[in-house]
Scaffold this motif. Structure first.
Motif, PDB file in Angstrom:
ATOM      1  N   VAL A   1     -10.983  14.544 -22.888  1.00 57.23           N
ATOM      2  CA  VAL A   1     -11.969  15.475 -22.332  1.00 57.23           C
ATOM      3  C   VAL A   1     -13.248  14.730 -21.960  1.00 57.23           C
ATOM      4  O   VAL A   1     -13.820  14.939 -20.882  1.00 57.23           O
ATOM      5  CB  VAL A   1     -12.276  16.599 -23.340  1.00 57.23           C
ATOM      6  N   VAL A   2     -13.702  13.846 -22.842  1.00 51.86           N
ATOM      7  CA  VAL A   2     -14.921  13.076 -22.575  1.00 51.86           C
ATOM      8  C   VAL A   2     -14.757  12.234 -21.315  1.00 51.86           C
ATOM      9  O   VAL A   2     -15.659  12.165 -20.465  1.00 51.86           O
ATOM     10  CB  VAL A   2     -15.263  12.170 -23.783  1.00 51.86           C
ATOM     11  N   GLU A   3     -13.605  11.584 -21.151  1.00 50.67           N
ATOM     12  CA  GLU A   3     -13.373  10.755 -19.969  1.00 50.67           C
ATOM     13  C   GLU A   3     -13.361  11.597 -18.698  1.00 50.67           C
ATOM     14  O   GLU A   3     -13.863  11.154 -17.650  1.00 50.67           O
ATOM     15  CB  GLU A   3     -12.041  10.013 -20.129  1.00 50.67           C
ATOM     16  N   ALA A   4     -12.818  12.818 -18.761  1.00 53.90           N
ATOM     17  CA  ALA A   4     -12.816  13.691 -17.586  1.00 53.90           C
ATOM     18  C   ALA A   4     -14.234  14.083 -17.202  1.00 53.90           C
ATOM     19  O   ALA A   4     -14.603  14.080 -16.020  1.00 53.90           O
ATOM     20  CB  ALA A   4     -11.972  14.932 -17.864  1.00 53.90           C
ATOM     21  N   VAL A   5     -15.045  14.431 -18.201  1.00 55.04           N
ATOM     22  CA  VAL A   5     -16.435  14.796 -17.942  1.00 55.04           C
ATOM     23  C   VAL A   5     -17.197  13.612 -17.367  1.00 55.04           C
ATOM     24  O   VAL A   5     -17.980  13.753 -16.414  1.00 55.04           O
ATOM     25  CB  VAL A   5     -17.108  15.311 -19.232  1.00 55.04           C
ATOM     26  N   ASP A   6     -16.980  12.423 -17.920  1.00 53.58           N
ATOM     27  CA  ASP A   6     -17.654  11.218 -17.413  1.00 53.58           C
ATOM     28  C   ASP A   6     -17.284  10.957 -15.957  1.00 53.58           C
ATOM     29  O   ASP A   6     -18.133  10.576 -15.140  1.00 53.58           O
ATOM     30  CB  ASP A   6     -17.284  10.002 -18.267  1.00 53.58           C
ATOM     31  N   ARG A   7     -16.019  11.166 -15.615  1.00 55.04           N
ATOM     32  CA  ARG A   7     -15.588  10.939 -14.236  1.00 55.04           C
ATOM     33  C   ARG A   7     -16.273  11.900 -13.280  1.00 55.04           C
ATOM     34  O   ARG A   7     -16.758  11.500 -12.207  1.00 55.04           O
ATOM     35  CB  ARG A   7     -14.074  11.088 -14.142  1.00 55.04           C
ATOM     36  N   LEU A   8     -16.348  13.168 -13.660  1.00 56.38           N
ATOM     37  CA  LEU A   8     -16.996  14.160 -12.794  1.00 56.38           C
ATOM     38  C   LEU A   8     -18.493  13.882 -12.674  1.00 56.38           C
ATOM     39  O   LEU A   8     -19.092  14.065 -11.609  1.00 56.38           O
ATOM     40  CB  LEU A   8     -16.748  15.567 -13.329  1.00 56.38           C
ATOM     41  N   SER A   9     -19.090  13.438 -13.757  1.00 57.96           N
ATOM     42  CA  SER A   9     -20.512  13.082 -13.707  1.00 57.96           C
ATOM     43  C   SER A   9     -20.736  11.903 -12.771  1.00 57.96           C
ATOM     44  O   SER A   9     -21.695  11.879 -11.988  1.00 57.96           O
ATOM     45  CB  SER A   9     -21.025  12.743 -15.108  1.00 57.96           C
ATOM     46  N   ALA A  10     -19.835  10.907 -12.825  1.00 60.83           N
ATOM     47  CA  ALA A  10     -19.961   9.741 -11.954  1.00 60.83           C
ATOM     48  C   ALA A  10     -19.796  10.130 -10.490  1.00 60.83           C
ATOM     49  O   ALA A  10     -20.400   9.511  -9.605  1.00 60.83           O
ATOM     50  CB  ALA A  10     -18.926   8.689 -12.344  1.00 60.83           C
ATOM     51  N   GLU A  11     -18.971  11.133 -10.219  1.00 56.15           N
ATOM     52  CA  GLU A  11     -18.787  11.597  -8.848  1.00 56.15           C
ATOM     53  C   GLU A  11     -19.948  12.458  -8.372  1.00 56.15           C
ATOM     54  O   GLU A  11     -20.017  12.817  -7.199  1.00 56.15           O
ATOM     55  CB  GLU A  11     -17.484  12.397  -8.741  1.00 56.15           C
ATOM     56  N   GLY A  12     -20.861  12.792  -9.285  1.00 54.89           N
ATOM     57  CA  GLY A  12     -22.047  13.552  -8.914  1.00 54.89           C
ATOM     58  C   GLY A  12     -21.810  15.041  -8.801  1.00 54.89           C
ATOM     59  O   GLY A  12     -22.470  15.714  -7.993  1.00 54.89           O
ATOM     60  N   ALA A  13     -20.902  15.583  -9.604  1.00 53.88           N
ATOM     61  CA  ALA A  13     -20.623  17.016  -9.539  1.00 53.88           C
ATOM     62  C   ALA A  13     -21.894  17.823  -9.805  1.00 53.88           C
ATOM     63  O   ALA A  13     -22.632  17.552 -10.753  1.00 53.88           O
ATOM     64  CB  ALA A  13     -19.540  17.390 -10.549  1.00 53.88           C
ATOM     65  N   ASP A  14     -22.158  18.810  -8.945  1.00 53.72           N
ATOM     66  CA  ASP A  14     -23.326  19.670  -9.130  1.00 53.72           C
ATOM     67  C   ASP A  14     -23.144  20.614 -10.310  1.00 53.72           C
ATOM     68  O   ASP A  14     -24.121  21.136 -10.854  1.00 53.72           O
ATOM     69  CB  ASP A  14     -23.585  20.496  -7.868  1.00 53.72           C
ATOM     70  N   GLY A  15     -21.918  20.873 -10.703  1.00 52.20           N
ATOM     71  CA  GLY A  15     -21.615  21.755 -11.825  1.00 52.20           C
ATOM     72  C   GLY A  15     -20.145  21.632 -12.168  1.00 52.20           C
ATOM     73  O   GLY A  15     -19.357  21.084 -11.395  1.00 52.20           O
ATOM     74  N   VAL A  16     -19.769  22.132 -13.332  1.00 57.21           N
ATOM     75  CA  VAL A  16     -18.394  21.981 -13.810  1.00 57.21           C
ATOM     76  C   VAL A  16     -17.877  23.312 -14.347  1.00 57.21           C
ATOM     77  O   VAL A  16     -18.592  24.041 -15.046  1.00 57.21           O
ATOM     78  CB  VAL A  16     -18.299  20.907 -14.918  1.00 57.21           C
ATOM     79  N   ILE A  17     -16.627  23.630 -13.995  1.00 52.39           N
ATOM     80  CA  ILE A  17     -15.911  24.758 -14.582  1.00 52.39           C
ATOM     81  C   ILE A  17     -14.767  24.183 -15.399  1.00 52.39           C
ATOM     82  O   ILE A  17     -14.018  23.327 -14.919  1.00 52.39           O
ATOM     83  CB  ILE A  17     -15.347  25.710 -13.509  1.00 52.39           C
TER      84      ILE A  17
END
Length: 355
Positions: A127-143
């Motif tokens: 889960v942490v790695e998935a969140v880190d990946r989305l953060s690196a891609e610059g996601a404006d928000g996460v569901i």
């Protein structure tokens, strides 16, 4: 040169061939439209200060040049990537898959791209790695479609610094959440069977630790207790039709079983198979109620009584909620986290057999 004159030039006097050899950029659009680069940026980001005629001139120049703004250009202009992240678990099941489809549709209508990560395991590091990946891609928000309670706790530990909306979970009162009303659905299913004269209702639950399964189990039990009905030991499946079939075979051997509430339609399908194989009539001998209202439910033999969950509404509502938090709307309404459910009565449930 006036904007209207420029619009005519953009529509008739220039063509894409004038810029052959390189992909058109924002400077090209500004030159052709006779406006500043900042004005082009405002048009791209739908800024209200741009006059309608100027907006049309810029759009005409974009069409003439075949200009398509890149995500990075939008990001530089607005401070946003126009990209949302979605983390999903057990995405092959009907509910999560339907929610994900609705999120993608609503995001596209709102002008956002979706970067989706489907995880096979719910381990904290994954889960942490998935969140880190989305953060690196610059996601404006996460569901996060997070049906298991421990997934929610793993998300909380990541300390995500962008808006987060969680679906099908209840791990944290401070996190925005959207979910189907499992407790009400289970109560309606159990009351329906008791109202048909059944002395009690057996329950095939989903796996322990899944929020929706736990809520349905708790509500089934409390509904029986409130009615003064016996509370039999529940059976636990894994959401699959195979597990419903094996548990259904056990129930088919019990002459005292007259009603079963199953925690999802896939397991209920397996139960129907087992009862038919054992020569037990549905609903003559045993009534069966499922949950979810999968598209096939109305076409089973007999057609399945079930609790309908509006998965499309869950996904759409989650997307709207996330966008309101991204925009930081001060007047945005608070989330109505429980999406209503309905009991759909079909032929698989009927009066208790006469003894």
């Amino acid at each position: 040169m006036t904007p209207s004159a420029t619009g005519g030039a953009a529509a008739k006097g220039r063509s894409r061939r004038n810029f052959a050899g390189s992909r058109p950029v924002m400077d090209d659009v500004a030159r052709l439209a006779g406006v500043s680069k900042q004005t082009v940026s405002r048009v791209l980001n739908e800024h209200p200060s741009v006059r309608p005629e100027t907006r049309e001139t810029v759009l005409a120049a974009m069409r003439t040049l075949g200009y398509r703004p890149s995500r990075s250009a939008r990001s530089l202009a607005s401070g946003r990537t126009r990209m949302l992240g979605v983390i999903s678990f057990d995405a092959a099941r009907y509910g999560p898959a339907s929610i994900l489809t609705a999120i993608n549709t609503a995001a596209q209508e709102a002008g956002y791209l979706v970067s989706s990560i489907a995880l096979d395991t719910a381990e904290r590091q994954t889960v942490v790695e998935a969140v880190d990946r989305l953060s690196a891609e610059g996601a404006d928000g996460v569901i996060a479609i997070a049906p298991q309670l421990w997934v929610g706790h793993a998300l909380a530990d990541t300390r995500l610094d962008t808006p987060l909306v969680v679906l099908e979970n209840g791990f944290d009162t401070e996190t925005e959440q959207v979910t189907g009303d499992s407790r009400t659905g289970a109560r309606k299913a159990t009351e329906h069977l008791l109202g048909l004269g059944h002395e009690t209702v057996r329950h095939i639950a989903g796996p322990s630790g899944w929020t929706s399964a736990d809520h349905r189990l708790e509500s089934w039990r409390s509904t029986l207790e409130a009615a003064g009905a016996p509370v039999p030991e529940p059976l636990f499946g894994d959401w699959s039709a195979d597990s419903g079939y094996h548990l259904g075979r056990r129930l088919a051997r019990r002459s005292d079983v007259t009603a079963v509430f199953v925690s999802n339609d896939q397991m209920a399908l397996g139960v129907l198979h087992a009862l038919h194989e054992a020569g037990r009539s549905v609903p003559g001998d045993i009534s069966v109620v499922g949950y979810d209202d999968i598209p096939e439910a109305a076409h089973l033999l007999p057609p399945l009584t079930t609790v309908r969950t509006d998965f499309a509404e869950i996904g759409t509502r989650a997307l709207r909620l996330l966008l309101s938090r991204i925009d930081d709307s001060a007047d945005a309404p608070g989330p109505d986290s429980l999406v209503p459910v309905d009991l759909v009565v079909r032929a698989s449930s009927g009066p208790a057999p006469q003894r």
